[in-house]
Write a protein that holds these residues in place. Sequence first.
Motif, short mmCIF file in Angstrom:
data_model
loop_
_atom_site.label_atom_id
_atom_site.label_comp_id
_atom_site.label_asym_id
_atom_site.label_seq_id
_atom_site.Cartn_x
_atom_site.Cartn_y
_atom_site.Cartn_z
N MET A 88 -22.77 -33.76 -3.16
CA MET A 88 -23.34 -33.06 -4.32
C MET A 88 -23.57 -33.97 -5.52
O MET A 88 -24.26 -33.57 -6.46
N ILE A 89 -23.07 -35.19 -5.49
CA ILE A 89 -23.29 -36.11 -6.61
C ILE A 89 -24.78 -36.45 -6.75
O ILE A 89 -25.35 -36.33 -7.84
N PRO A 90 -25.47 -36.85 -5.67
CA PRO A 90 -26.93 -37.06 -5.80
C PRO A 90 -27.67 -35.77 -6.14
O PRO A 90 -28.67 -35.81 -6.87
N VAL A 91 -27.22 -34.64 -5.61
CA VAL A 91 -27.87 -33.36 -5.91
C VAL A 91 -27.78 -33.05 -7.40
O VAL A 91 -28.76 -32.65 -8.04
N ALA A 92 -26.58 -33.24 -7.97
CA ALA A 92 -26.41 -32.99 -9.40
C ALA A 92 -27.25 -33.94 -10.22
O ALA A 92 -27.84 -33.55 -11.24
N ALA A 93 -27.34 -35.20 -9.78
CA ALA A 93 -28.14 -36.19 -10.51
C ALA A 93 -29.63 -35.84 -10.45
O ALA A 93 -30.38 -36.08 -11.40
N LEU A 94 -30.06 -35.24 -9.33
CA LEU A 94 -31.46 -34.84 -9.19
C LEU A 94 -31.81 -33.75 -10.19
O LEU A 94 -32.89 -33.76 -10.79
N GLY A 95 -30.92 -32.78 -10.34
CA GLY A 95 -31.15 -31.71 -11.31
C GLY A 95 -32.24 -30.73 -10.91
O GLY A 95 -32.89 -30.14 -11.78
N THR A 155 -31.72 -42.60 -5.32
CA THR A 155 -31.29 -43.93 -4.88
C THR A 155 -31.79 -44.99 -5.88
O THR A 155 -32.97 -45.01 -6.24
N GLY A 156 -30.88 -45.83 -6.31
CA GLY A 156 -31.22 -46.85 -7.30
C GLY A 156 -31.15 -46.36 -8.72
O GLY A 156 -31.29 -47.15 -9.66
N ARG A 157 -30.92 -45.05 -8.90
CA ARG A 157 -30.87 -44.47 -10.24
C ARG A 157 -29.48 -43.97 -10.62
O ARG A 157 -29.22 -43.67 -11.77
N LEU A 158 -28.59 -43.88 -9.65
CA LEU A 158 -27.24 -43.40 -9.94
C LEU A 158 -26.50 -44.43 -10.78
O LEU A 158 -26.68 -45.64 -10.61
N SER A 159 -25.64 -43.95 -11.65
CA SER A 159 -24.84 -44.85 -12.47
C SER A 159 -23.72 -45.46 -11.63
O SER A 159 -23.40 -44.97 -10.53
N ALA A 160 -23.13 -46.51 -12.16
CA ALA A 160 -21.99 -47.13 -11.47
C ALA A 160 -20.85 -46.13 -11.33
O ALA A 160 -20.14 -46.12 -10.32
N ALA A 161 -20.70 -45.26 -12.32
CA ALA A 161 -19.66 -44.24 -12.26
C ALA A 161 -19.93 -43.24 -11.13
O ALA A 161 -19.01 -42.81 -10.43
N MET A 187 -32.91 -30.84 1.91
CA MET A 187 -32.56 -30.82 0.49
C MET A 187 -31.73 -32.05 0.10
O MET A 187 -31.96 -32.66 -0.95
N HIS A 188 -30.79 -32.42 0.94
CA HIS A 188 -29.99 -33.60 0.64
C HIS A 188 -30.83 -34.87 0.77
O HIS A 188 -30.65 -35.82 0.00
N GLY A 189 -31.75 -34.87 1.73
CA GLY A 189 -32.65 -36.02 1.86
C GLY A 189 -33.50 -36.20 0.61
O GLY A 189 -33.72 -37.32 0.15
N LEU A 190 -33.97 -35.09 0.06
CA LEU A 190 -34.75 -35.13 -1.18
C LEU A 190 -33.91 -35.72 -2.31
O LEU A 190 -34.38 -36.61 -3.05
N ALA A 191 -32.68 -35.22 -2.45
CA ALA A 191 -31.81 -35.70 -3.53
C ALA A 191 -31.53 -37.19 -3.40
O ALA A 191 -31.57 -37.94 -4.40
#
Length: 224
Positions: free
Chosen positions: A143-150, A104-110, A95-99
Amino acid sequence: MPIPSGRPGLGRSLLRDDVYRRLRDAIVEGAFEPGEQLKDGDVAAWLGVSRTPVREALLRLEASGLVVAVPGRSTAVSTIDPRAVRDARDVIAAMHGLAVRETTGRLSAADIERMRGANRRFAASLAAGDISAALDADDELHMIPVAALGNSAAEAVLEQFGPLVRRAELSRFTRGGRSSVERHEQLIGFMASGDVRGAESVSLDIWHSLTEDGAAEEALTQAS
């Protein structure tokens, strides 16, 4: 259909979730040890609630593998089953690998800075010996990438099996964890630069190396 009069049932829902989290954290952090019986009346008195939300919480914890219920007898904290830990670890890793792969490359600078900040708190907590705070910071980072994945399905899987894996993390971080700080930095760097393959590889390595040392790994080895 007319709107019902009176207050909505939000308070009960929040109470139920709070009882679940309190019990979950107490088991994960070792306040309740493997094999210890959890009598709903005693737990309800400890938390200052009725037995109903306690029983609901115990059912959720059973689904996560943290407690074992014997029909008509009792509920007890589960022992650390090496096969269950391995299975949960592999699902969590996927699941984390999927997120990571999808964000990757889509997360904001924040978002990237939040991950770096979480890793700094993780390292500081380890250095101070505050394992509970280290686990919280580790959760926040991943959980930051997980939240971004939605992806609500992925989030549901992590919610169910995450606590079992967290018990293994507790054992690992109690014995050290500096390598995890370095892996986190590698992960963040790859995600910031847009290196999908590198980020996914490090993410999977982080989770699959979870039981490389400590009591959980010894149990896994003996069970193999």
